[in-house]
Every structure is written in structure tokens, then in C-alpha cells.
Design a protein around this motif. Structure first.
Motif, PDB file in Angstrom:
ATOM      1  N   ALA A   1       0.858  -1.347  -0.058  1.00 44.44           N
ATOM      2  CA  ALA A   1       0.012  -0.087   0.063  1.00 44.44           C
ATOM      3  C   ALA A   1       0.919   1.168  -0.092  1.00 44.44           C
ATOM      4  O   ALA A   1       0.363   2.336  -0.655  1.00 44.44           O
ATOM      5  N   LEU A   2       2.004   1.228   0.714  1.00 43.64           N
ATOM      6  CA  LEU A   2       2.997   2.345   1.040  1.00 43.64           C
ATOM      7  C   LEU A   2       3.361   2.649  -0.489  1.00 43.64           C
ATOM      8  O   LEU A   2       3.464   3.889  -0.973  1.00 43.64           O
ATOM      9  N   ALA A   3       3.898   1.665  -1.038  1.00 47.94           N
ATOM     10  CA  ALA A   3       4.651   2.003  -2.506  1.00 47.94           C
ATOM     11  C   ALA A   3       3.299   2.280  -3.505  1.00 47.94           C
ATOM     12  O   ALA A   3       3.792   3.231  -4.455  1.00 47.94           O
ATOM     13  N   GLY A   4       2.161   1.610  -3.548  1.00 48.56           N
ATOM     14  CA  GLY A   4       1.232   2.176  -4.438  1.00 48.56           C
ATOM     15  C   GLY A   4       0.723   3.675  -4.187  1.00 48.56           C
ATOM     16  O   GLY A   4       0.695   4.498  -5.107  1.00 48.56           O
ATOM     17  N   ILE A   5       0.701   4.098  -2.963  1.00 47.75           N
ATOM     18  CA  ILE A   5       0.378   5.431  -2.663  1.00 47.75           C
ATOM     19  C   ILE A   5       1.593   6.284  -3.141  1.00 47.75           C
ATOM     20  O   ILE A   5       1.218   7.418  -3.690  1.00 47.75           O
ATOM     21  N   ALA A   6       2.582   5.915  -2.972  1.00 48.36           N
ATOM     22  CA  ALA A   6       3.887   6.781  -3.519  1.00 48.36           C
ATOM     23  C   ALA A   6       3.840   6.793  -4.997  1.00 48.36           C
ATOM     24  O   ALA A   6       4.023   7.832  -5.575  1.00 48.36           O
ATOM     25  N   ALA A   7       3.528   5.722  -5.654  1.00 45.43           N
ATOM     26  CA  ALA A   7       3.614   5.838  -6.864  1.00 45.43           C
ATOM     27  C   ALA A   7       2.209   6.423  -7.654  1.00 45.43           C
ATOM     28  O   ALA A   7       2.521   7.329  -8.717  1.00 45.43           O
ATOM     29  N   PHE A   8       1.236   6.380  -7.150  1.00 44.00           N
ATOM     30  CA  PHE A   8      -0.031   7.186  -7.652  1.00 44.00           C
ATOM     31  C   PHE A   8       0.189   8.693  -7.321  1.00 44.00           C
ATOM     32  O   PHE A   8      -0.347   9.479  -8.212  1.00 44.00           O
ATOM     33  N   ALA A   9       0.927   9.160  -6.372  1.00 49.69           N
ATOM     34  CA  ALA A   9       1.209  10.432  -6.001  1.00 49.69           C
ATOM     35  C   ALA A   9       2.022  11.060  -7.421  1.00 49.69           C
ATOM     36  O   ALA A   9       1.676  12.026  -7.729  1.00 49.69           O
TER      37      ALA A   9
ATOM     38  N   ALA B   1      10.810  11.186 -10.269  1.00 43.74           N
ATOM     39  CA  ALA B   1      11.286   9.864 -11.129  1.00 43.74           C
ATOM     40  C   ALA B   1      11.765   9.053  -9.880  1.00 43.74           C
ATOM     41  O   ALA B   1      11.601   7.726 -10.168  1.00 43.74           O
ATOM     42  N   ALA B   2      12.596   9.317  -9.104  1.00 45.58           N
ATOM     43  CA  ALA B   2      13.310   8.528  -8.035  1.00 45.58           C
ATOM     44  C   ALA B   2      12.243   7.712  -7.230  1.00 45.58           C
ATOM     45  O   ALA B   2      12.334   6.617  -7.006  1.00 45.58           O
ATOM     46  N   VAL B   3      11.360   8.806  -6.775  1.00 42.84           N
ATOM     47  CA  VAL B   3      10.145   8.192  -5.827  1.00 42.84           C
ATOM     48  C   VAL B   3       9.659   7.269  -6.615  1.00 42.84           C
ATOM     49  O   VAL B   3       9.152   5.971  -6.031  1.00 42.84           O
ATOM     50  N   LEU B   4       9.062   7.314  -8.048  1.00 42.50           N
ATOM     51  CA  LEU B   4       8.146   6.146  -8.674  1.00 42.50           C
ATOM     52  C   LEU B   4       9.315   4.899  -8.967  1.00 42.50           C
ATOM     53  O   LEU B   4       8.580   3.779  -8.855  1.00 42.50           O
ATOM     54  N   THR B   5      10.501   5.264  -9.304  1.00 44.25           N
ATOM     55  CA  THR B   5      11.257   4.067  -9.357  1.00 44.25           C
ATOM     56  C   THR B   5      11.231   3.165  -8.248  1.00 44.25           C
ATOM     57  O   THR B   5      11.375   1.887  -8.517  1.00 44.25           O
ATOM     58  N   ALA B   6      11.396   3.860  -7.111  1.00 45.02           N
ATOM     59  CA  ALA B   6      11.764   2.963  -5.656  1.00 45.02           C
ATOM     60  C   ALA B   6      10.234   2.414  -5.483  1.00 45.02           C
ATOM     61  O   ALA B   6      10.237   1.158  -4.810  1.00 45.02           O
ATOM     62  N   SER B   7       9.198   3.085  -5.922  1.00 45.54           N
ATOM     63  CA  SER B   7       7.933   2.280  -5.392  1.00 45.54           C
ATOM     64  C   SER B   7       7.809   1.073  -6.467  1.00 45.54           C
ATOM     65  O   SER B   7       7.340   0.016  -6.068  1.00 45.54           O
ATOM     66  N   LEU B   8       8.139   1.240  -7.561  1.00 45.77           N
ATOM     67  CA  LEU B   8       7.944   0.113  -8.731  1.00 45.77           C
ATOM     68  C   LEU B   8       8.984  -0.945  -8.280  1.00 45.77           C
ATOM     69  O   LEU B   8       8.490  -2.240  -8.454  1.00 45.77           O
ATOM     70  N   LEU B   9      10.034  -0.760  -8.063  1.00 49.56           N
ATOM     71  CA  LEU B   9      11.207  -1.550  -7.413  1.00 49.56           C
ATOM     72  C   LEU B   9      10.685  -2.579  -6.176  1.00 49.56           C
ATOM     73  O   LEU B   9      10.947  -3.702  -5.923  1.00 49.56           O
ATOM     74  N   SER B  10       9.877  -1.802  -5.106  1.00 43.53           N
ATOM     75  CA  SER B  10       9.320  -2.457  -4.201  1.00 43.53           C
ATOM     76  C   SER B  10       8.289  -3.466  -4.460  1.00 43.53           C
ATOM     77  O   SER B  10       8.300  -4.650  -3.912  1.00 43.53           O
ATOM     78  N   MET B  11       7.284  -2.851  -5.470  1.00 45.51           N
ATOM     79  CA  MET B  11       6.438  -3.707  -5.751  1.00 45.51           C
ATOM     80  C   MET B  11       6.857  -5.161  -6.617  1.00 45.51           C
ATOM     81  O   MET B  11       6.358  -6.139  -6.381  1.00 45.51           O
ATOM     82  N   ALA B  12       8.084  -4.882  -7.274  1.00 49.47           N
ATOM     83  CA  ALA B  12       8.557  -6.021  -7.927  1.00 49.47           C
ATOM     84  C   ALA B  12       9.545  -6.749  -6.924  1.00 49.47           C
ATOM     85  O   ALA B  12       9.824  -8.137  -7.336  1.00 49.47           O
ATOM     86  N   GLY B  13       9.598  -6.452  -5.404  1.00 51.49           N
ATOM     87  CA  GLY B  13      10.420  -7.398  -4.833  1.00 51.49           C
ATOM     88  C   GLY B  13      11.713  -7.120  -4.883  1.00 51.49           C
ATOM     89  O   GLY B  13      12.494  -8.235  -4.632  1.00 51.49           O
ATOM     90  N   ILE B  14      12.388  -6.152  -4.934  1.00 53.07           N
ATOM     91  CA  ILE B  14      13.930  -5.853  -4.963  1.00 53.07           C
ATOM     92  C   ILE B  14      14.419  -5.399  -3.697  1.00 53.07           C
ATOM     93  O   ILE B  14      13.743  -4.225  -3.222  1.00 53.07           O
ATOM     94  N   PRO B  15      15.411  -5.644  -3.148  1.00 55.33           N
ATOM     95  CA  PRO B  15      15.989  -5.158  -1.914  1.00 55.33           C
ATOM     96  C   PRO B  15      16.470  -3.851  -2.094  1.00 55.33           C
ATOM     97  O   PRO B  15      16.897  -3.546  -3.386  1.00 55.33           O
ATOM     98  N   ILE B  16      16.537  -2.968  -1.194  1.00 59.04           N
ATOM     99  CA  ILE B  16      16.256  -2.820   0.120  1.00 59.04           C
ATOM    100  C   ILE B  16      14.816  -2.425   0.411  1.00 59.04           C
ATOM    101  O   ILE B  16      14.582  -2.657   1.739  1.00 59.04           O
ATOM    102  N   PHE B  17      14.149  -2.443  -0.293  1.00 55.88           N
ATOM    103  CA  PHE B  17      12.444  -1.999  -0.256  1.00 55.88           C
ATOM    104  C   PHE B  17      11.682  -3.055   0.472  1.00 55.88           C
ATOM    105  O   PHE B  17      12.045  -4.514   0.531  1.00 55.88           O
ATOM    106  N   SER B  18      10.767  -2.881   1.309  1.00 60.19           N
ATOM    107  CA  SER B  18      10.123  -3.702   2.020  1.00 60.19           C
ATOM    108  C   SER B  18       9.194  -4.814   1.352  1.00 60.19           C
ATOM    109  O   SER B  18       9.003  -5.749   1.707  1.00 60.19           O
ATOM    110  N   GLY B  19       8.918  -4.580   0.109  1.00 54.77           N
ATOM    111  CA  GLY B  19       8.303  -5.425  -1.115  1.00 54.77           C
ATOM    112  C   GLY B  19       8.980  -6.646  -1.075  1.00 54.77           C
ATOM    113  O   GLY B  19       8.547  -7.709  -1.061  1.00 54.77           O
ATOM    114  N   PHE B  20      10.425  -6.722  -1.034  1.00 59.54           N
ATOM    115  CA  PHE B  20      11.485  -7.752  -1.091  1.00 59.54           C
ATOM    116  C   PHE B  20      11.148  -8.731   0.041  1.00 59.54           C
ATOM    117  O   PHE B  20      10.765 -10.088   0.039  1.00 59.54           O
TER     118      PHE B  20
END
Length: 459
Positions: free
Chosen positions: A322-330, A358-377
Motif C-alpha cells: 500500500a505504501l509503494a502504491g500510494i507513493a507511485a500514484f502521487a 522519478a526516483a520516488v516512482l522508481t523506488a515504488s516500482l522496485l518495491s512492488m517488484a520485490g527488489i531489496p532494500i525495499f520492504s516489498g522484497f
């Protein structure tokens, strides 16, 4: 109950604010009010370690309900902060939209706090009706009208199926109260229509989380709805439905049996696979995230295979998502504002014109993809670990393969931001959107580095 009453009171205040010409104070007052409600919700942990305050057998305040209610409140605060700029072209309706979002939150809290099936259904209808209105809120936009009608029709069918299931469960047990139903479900001798009723309720909830093969409305509704409404559907509404389904089934582990487990395994794999494969073909970002959400619904369903131990994992996964989604949609809302569509080419060159967003959106997408260090991983890792321990290795294998597939469409958007040239000048981003995007992604990273901040809450 105090949380729910306060939220409803805020909703009533929003309706009255327009009468007294308090539009400018509406967002600040409601955000401050929700921060107070968040404090009440979080305060239960400091009062007693084994919360179980029951209100006339209709609702109960537990660690589970308090944790998810707190998440819903935080997500609603983010949505409200973005609402001021989003609805500035229709100022006369602003208080109505804010009130609807507050009442939507009330429905969400009821859905994770119920101890009676009547309250469960009431919460679903409050949340669903709010979303029907928001989906069709652009009344002069034919796509919004279509989205509202499709969501209304599919949601109504789902509600009907759920209500029929509740009737069968009541007919089999003689109770609406969850404790009584849980107790009876552990024994033998229940009529055949009890498992049929539970199955119908599960099917209705699968419509609500847009899991395959009940997902067909989702892409059209996501694309046609106003972007802020899509953000609510993609994050808050999906998380509410998943948490509610988990709560509903958590006391029926004996009654469910291998047949229901097999059904969950099939739907989980189908959702992950269909969602990811279809997302690879999308050019519209909102449709892409709709299919991504279908895929994530498949991941979340893994928690139903480990009902006795997965509450903390589900809380962590839904929070990260949800946090990654909110950041992406912002970011998406601002980039596609005043554009004819939300296609990927609108993001060309964003890395140069607005590096921060761009950095925020990139980080959000990487988290959804499950890439470390983001919580999605770490969320996927925890989910996979629990599922392997439960003996469902095939689901984990499908999950790993689908996680790899998802990188393809997430990176399609990332490459557009950094490898293609933009024909537009830098667009000014409202302060509220910047704050929401940054705070949401920072929280995502923090819980990725310190997962115990969430995982210990339900221990």
C-alpha cells in the motif's frame, strides 16, 4: 468502537463544513482529526497486551483490528492530503468527496473489527457504495461513467453472493456471531450448506480483491475512474478486503479442509500468472497497475494457506504494497494531470525534468517488484517462507517465477523515465503531492530495513 465513532463524526463534520463555508479548513481539520484517531488506535497496545474489548457482540477491538485500522487511517490521510489539489476544479463538491472518503474509512474499520456477520456485511456495503460514487464522480467523462457502472454491477453481484453465503451459514449454525460459528465449525455434523455458504462468501470477497478469475472488471474500472479513486481502489480497498477475508477464515481452519486449500492454491497461481502476463502488454499505466494489483492479490492469498501464523506477514505485506502504491500514484496523478491518457510515453524523460519524482516512482516500482532494500522484497520473502513451511512449495515456485516476470513491465516504465527524451518542460509538483510521495516511500524503506516495527505488533 471509539475509533469508528470518531471517524463517523469527522464525516458528519465534513458534510456540515460546506454550510459554514469552512472549505479551506476541511483538509487540515480532518487530517488532524485522523491523526488523533490514529493515536487512539495505536494507544490500545500500551493499555493491554491482550486487547479484546467487545461491543454487544457486534465489534471487537483486538490487536489485529487495531493494526489494520491504523494502516487504513494512514492511507486515508495520504489520500486526503492529495485531495485538495485534485478537486480544485470542482470546489462546490469538495466537502462531499472528503466526507465520502471518511465514511469509506469507517466501512473499512468496521470490516476488520466485526464479530458479527451483520456488521461484516454493513462494513462491506459502506465501503462499496462509497467507491461506486467515487468511480463515477466525473459525470461528464464517459470513461468515468463506464467505470462506475461496471464497478456497481460487479460489486452488486459480489454483495449478493456474500449475502447468500451469510444466509446459508446462518441456516446451518443458527448464529451470526463469529465465535459461535467458529466453535461449531470445529466439530462435525454441520449441514452441507455450511461449507457452501463459506465458499460463496469467499467467492464474493475474491471479487472485492480482484483475484482471478473474478478480476475482469478491474482494468476497465481502474482506467476509467479518476486517478485518486484508482489509488484508493489499488491500495486501501484491496488491503481492506484481504484483511477481512483473512479474519473471516482464521477461525475455520478445521472446517475448510484440503478442498478449500486447493481452491486457494489454484486462484493464487492464476492471479499471479494472469496479472503479470497481462501487465506486460499494457501501455496505460493505470491498467498496468490494475493487472499488477491482480498479481499482488495472488501473493496475498498465500496468507490464507497459513491462517494460524500469517497475520503478521499479511500486515507487513499489505503495508509494504500500500505504501509503494500510494507513493507511485502521487507521482502518476501529477504527471498525467491535464493529459488525454495515462500512457507510458507521458513519463518519458521524467528522470531529467523531475529527478525527485522519478526516483520516488522508481523506488515504488522496485518495491512492488520485490527488489531489496525495499520492504516489498522482505514481504515476499516472509510470505514465501511461511508458505514453504506449510508445505505448498508449488505456490512459492509460481510466486518466484512471477516475481521475475513482473520486473519486465515495471522496468518498462523505469526505462521510459531515464532513457527517453521528454518533449515537455518541467511541471511544478504541488507541495502536498511531494510530501505524500516522499513520506510514503521513506516509510516503505524504513519497514524494509526494520521489519520488526510491524511484525512484532501482532505477536
Amino acid at each position: 468502537m471509539q475509533v469508528l465513532i470518531t471517524i463517523v463524526s469527522l464525516g458528519v463534520f465534513c458534510l456540515l463544513a460546506e454550510i459554514f463555508n469552512l472549505r479551506k479548513l476541511l483538509v487540515p481539520v480532518t487530517v488532524i482529526g485522523l491523526l488523533g484517531v490514529l493515536g487512539i488506535s495505536l494507544g490500545f497496545w500500551s493499555i493491554d497486551s491482550s486487547i479484546d474489548t467487545n461491543y454487544l457482540n457486534m465489534m471487537a477491538t483486538t490487536k489485529f483490528s487495531s493494526a489494520f485500522s491504523s494502516l487504513f487511517i494512514v492511507l486515508t490521510i495520504f489520500i486526503l492530503l492529495m485531495s485538495d489539489d485534485f478537486y480544485k476544479d470542482i470546489p462546490t463538491k469538495f466537502s462531499d468527496f472528503i466526507a465520502i472518503k471518511i465514511f469509506l474509512l469507517a466501512g473499512a474499520v468496521a470490516m476488520v473489527s466485526f464479530t458479527n456477520l451483520a456488521m461484516f456485511f454493513l462494513g462491506i456495503e459502506i465501503l462499496s457504495i462509497s467507491l461506486y460514487i467515487l468511480a463515477a464522480s466525473r459525470r461528464l467523462d464517459i470513461k468515468s461513467n463506464e467505470a462506475g457502472m461496471k464497478y456497481f454491477l460487479m460489486g452488486s453481484f459480489a454483495s449478493g453472493i456474500i449475502l447468500f453465503g451469510i444466509c446459508l451459514v446462518y441456516g446451518a449454525t443458527g448464529y451470526f456471531n463469529l465465535e459461535e460459528i467458529y466453535a461449531l465449525s470445529q466439530g462435525i455434523g454441520l449441514p452441507t450448506w455450511f461449507p457452501i455458504g463459506v465458499t460463496l462468501i469467499v467467492i464474493g470477497m475474491l471479487f472485492k480483491i480482484a483475484a482471478a478469475p473474478f478480476h475482469f472488471w478491474a482494468p476497465d474500472v481502474y482506467e476509467g475512474s479518476p486517478a485518486l479513486t484508482t489509488a484508493i481502489m489499488s491500495t486501501l480497498a484491496k488491503v481492506v478486503a484481504m484483511a477481512t477475508l483473512y479474519k473471516l477464515l482464521s477461525g475455520m481452519t478445521v472446517a475448510l479442509g484440503y478442498k478449500v486449500e486447493l481452491l486457494i492454491v489454484i486462484i493464487s497461481i492464476l492471479s499471479m500468472t494472469i496479472g503479470n502476463i497481462m501487465a506486460l502488454r499494457q501501455k496505460n499505466v493505470k491498467r498496468m497497475l490494475a493487472f499488477s494489483g491482480i498479481s499482488h492479490a495472488g501473493f496475498m492469498l498465500m496468507a490464507l494457506l497459513t491462517l494460524s501464523t500469517a497475520a503478521s506477514t499479511l500486515l507487513y505485506y499489505t503495508t509494504a504494497y500500500a505504501l509503494a502504491g500510494i507513493a507511485a500514484f502521487a507521482v502518476i496523478i501529477m504527471v498525467t494531470k491535464n493529459k488525454e491518457n495515462e500512457n507510458i510515453e507521458n513519463f518519458n524523460g521524467l528522470g531529467k525534468t523531475n529527478p525527485l519524482m522519478a526516483a520516488v516512482l522508481t523506488a515504488s516500482l522496485l518495491s512492488m517488484a520485490g527488489i531489496p532494500i525495499f520492504s516489498g522484497f522482505f514481504a515476499k520473502f516472509m510470505l514465501f517462507s511461511d508458505t514453504v513451511k506449510a508445505g505448498f512449495l508449488i505456490v512459492v515456485i509460481a510466486g518466484v517465477i512471477n516475481s521475475i516476470i513482473s520486473v519486465g513491465y515495471y522496468f518498462k516504465l523505469i526505462l521510459a523515465m531515464y532513457t527517453k527524451e521528454s518533449n515537455e518542460e518541467k511541471v511544478a509538483i504541488p507541495f502536498a503531492y511531494t510530501i505524500v510521495a516522499i513520506v510514503a516511500i521513506v516509510l516503505n524503506i524504513v519497514i524494509g530495513i526494520y521489519p520488526s516495527l510491524l511484525t512484532n505488533l501482532l505477536q
